[in-house]
Design a protein around this motif. Sequence first.
Motif, mmCIF file in Angstrom:
data_model
loop_
_atom_site.group_PDB
_atom_site.id
_atom_site.type_symbol
_atom_site.label_atom_id
_atom_site.label_comp_id
_atom_site.label_asym_id
_atom_site.label_seq_id
_atom_site.Cartn_x
_atom_site.Cartn_y
_atom_site.Cartn_z
ATOM 1 N N GLU A 28 11.454 8.856 5.397
ATOM 2 C CA GLU A 28 12.121 7.879 6.257
ATOM 3 C C GLU A 28 12.282 8.407 7.681
ATOM 4 O O GLU A 28 12.041 7.677 8.651
ATOM 5 N N LEU A 29 12.698 9.666 7.817
ATOM 6 C CA LEU A 29 12.894 10.247 9.147
ATOM 7 C C LEU A 29 11.599 10.293 9.949
ATOM 8 O O LEU A 29 11.611 10.152 11.174
ATOM 9 N N THR A 30 10.500 10.500 9.263
ATOM 10 C CA THR A 30 9.197 10.562 9.939
ATOM 11 C C THR A 30 8.506 9.197 9.965
ATOM 12 O O THR A 30 7.385 9.092 10.451
ATOM 13 N N GLN A 31 9.159 8.194 9.432
ATOM 14 C CA GLN A 31 8.653 6.820 9.355
ATOM 15 C C GLN A 31 7.368 6.717 8.538
ATOM 16 O O GLN A 31 6.578 5.798 8.710
ATOM 17 N N LEU A 32 7.183 7.660 7.612
ATOM 18 C CA LEU A 32 6.006 7.624 6.743
ATOM 19 C C LEU A 32 6.221 6.786 5.494
ATOM 20 O O LEU A 32 5.279 6.517 4.763
ATOM 21 N N GLU A 33 7.469 6.367 5.238
ATOM 22 C CA GLU A 33 7.711 5.508 4.078
ATOM 23 C C GLU A 33 6.993 4.176 4.241
ATOM 24 O O GLU A 33 6.695 3.502 3.258
ATOM 25 N N SER A 34 6.678 3.801 5.477
ATOM 26 C CA SER A 34 5.939 2.556 5.700
ATOM 27 C C SER A 34 4.425 2.775 5.646
ATOM 28 O O SER A 34 3.661 1.822 5.576
ATOM 29 N N VAL A 35 3.996 4.030 5.648
ATOM 30 C CA VAL A 35 2.573 4.352 5.584
ATOM 31 C C VAL A 35 2.123 4.524 4.142
ATOM 32 O O VAL A 35 1.051 4.073 3.754
ATOM 33 N N PHE A 36 2.965 5.168 3.337
ATOM 34 C CA PHE A 36 2.655 5.392 1.928
ATOM 35 C C PHE A 36 3.170 4.241 1.076
ATOM 36 O O PHE A 36 4.204 3.667 1.372
ATOM 37 N N GLU A 37 2.442 3.950 0.005
ATOM 38 C CA GLU A 37 2.946 3.025 -0.998
ATOM 39 C C GLU A 37 3.823 3.853 -1.934
ATOM 40 O O GLU A 37 3.361 4.837 -2.514
ATOM 41 N N VAL A 38 5.083 3.461 -2.063
ATOM 42 C CA VAL A 38 6.029 4.219 -2.872
ATOM 43 C C VAL A 38 6.517 3.330 -4.016
ATOM 44 O O VAL A 38 6.975 2.208 -3.789
ATOM 45 N N PHE A 39 6.417 3.856 -5.235
ATOM 46 C CA PHE A 39 6.868 3.151 -6.430
ATOM 47 C C PHE A 39 7.963 3.963 -7.096
ATOM 48 O O PHE A 39 7.997 5.191 -6.986
ATOM 49 N N ASP A 40 8.838 3.280 -7.812
ATOM 50 C CA ASP A 40 9.928 3.970 -8.500
ATOM 51 C C ASP A 40 9.403 4.811 -9.657
ATOM 52 O O ASP A 40 9.812 5.949 -9.842
ATOM 53 N N THR A 41 8.509 4.234 -10.456
ATOM 54 C CA THR A 41 8.025 4.941 -11.638
ATOM 55 C C THR A 41 6.511 4.829 -11.751
ATOM 56 O O THR A 41 5.882 3.946 -11.148
ATOM 57 N N TYR A 42 5.955 5.683 -12.578
ATOM 58 C CA TYR A 42 4.527 5.637 -12.869
ATOM 59 C C TYR A 42 4.168 4.343 -13.587
ATOM 60 O O TYR A 42 3.125 3.743 -13.327
ATOM 61 N N ASP A 43 5.054 3.888 -14.462
ATOM 62 C CA ASP A 43 4.822 2.631 -15.178
ATOM 63 C C ASP A 43 4.736 1.450 -14.219
ATOM 64 O O ASP A 43 3.957 0.515 -14.448
ATOM 65 N N ASP A 44 5.538 1.462 -13.149
ATOM 66 C CA ASP A 44 5.465 0.391 -12.148
ATOM 67 C C ASP A 44 4.076 0.326 -11.525
ATOM 68 O O ASP A 44 3.548 -0.755 -11.268
ATOM 69 N N ILE A 45 3.486 1.490 -11.306
ATOM 70 C CA ILE A 45 2.134 1.537 -10.724
ATOM 71 C C ILE A 45 1.132 0.957 -11.707
ATOM 72 O O ILE A 45 0.293 0.130 -11.347
ATOM 73 N N LEU A 46 1.216 1.403 -12.955
ATOM 74 C CA LEU A 46 0.266 0.924 -13.968
ATOM 75 C C LEU A 46 0.399 -0.570 -14.203
ATOM 76 O O LEU A 46 -0.602 -1.259 -14.415
ATOM 77 N N ASN A 47 1.616 -1.090 -14.152
ATOM 78 C CA ASN A 47 1.819 -2.532 -14.298
ATOM 79 C C ASN A 47 1.164 -3.283 -13.147
ATOM 80 O O ASN A 47 0.540 -4.321 -13.358
ATOM 81 N N LEU A 48 1.285 -2.777 -11.949
ATOM 82 C CA LEU A 48 0.666 -3.413 -10.791
ATOM 83 C C LEU A 48 -0.850 -3.386 -10.914
ATOM 84 O O LEU A 48 -1.519 -4.389 -10.697
ATOM 85 N N VAL A 49 -1.385 -2.237 -11.295
ATOM 86 C CA VAL A 49 -2.836 -2.081 -11.395
ATOM 87 C C VAL A 49 -3.409 -2.973 -12.490
ATOM 88 O O VAL A 49 -4.493 -3.530 -12.337
ATOM 89 N N SER A 50 -2.673 -3.139 -13.573
ATOM 90 C CA SER A 50 -3.183 -3.981 -14.645
ATOM 91 C C SER A 50 -3.221 -5.453 -14.255
ATOM 92 O O SER A 50 -3.962 -6.232 -14.839
ATOM 93 N N LYS A 51 -2.424 -5.822 -13.265
ATOM 94 C CA LYS A 51 -2.375 -7.214 -12.828
ATOM 95 C C LYS A 51 -3.333 -7.540 -11.696
ATOM 96 O O LYS A 51 -3.615 -8.695 -11.435
#
Length: 117
Positions: free
Chosen positions: A87-110
């Motif tokens: 956040e301090l370096t404003q990179l949170e808007s550059v990277f895609e950040v997910f809470d959990t690994y399962d959240d990523i897999l759910n997105l990818v499956s859709k």
Amino acid sequence: MTIAQKLQVVLFKPQGSIDLQGGMALSQSMAEVVPQPDQLWVIDLAEVDFMDSSGLVPLVKTLTTARQSGCRLVLCHVKAPVRLILELTQLESVFEVFDTYDDILNLVSKQPLALAS
């Protein structure tokens, strides 16, 4: 550091601190993986309690490499101290950040993998 590759997902699980030394170890581990178009690179930060500005360098370099290779790079399990640095370096808007690994897999499956912008 644990690296696992399954289908088109490459999982990096750094441990401890991502400072100068930890960042170099992360860079070396990521350099061992040859990026392939449409891969999903996941950096699971569940076991990372600290990151400083020198630890950001390998993350940004890897993001650049991934995008140039047609890969998508995402972060998950970002703890508060690491999130604060992003956040301090404003990179949170550059990277895609997910809470959990399962959240990523759910997105990818859709949806099919696409290059992050």
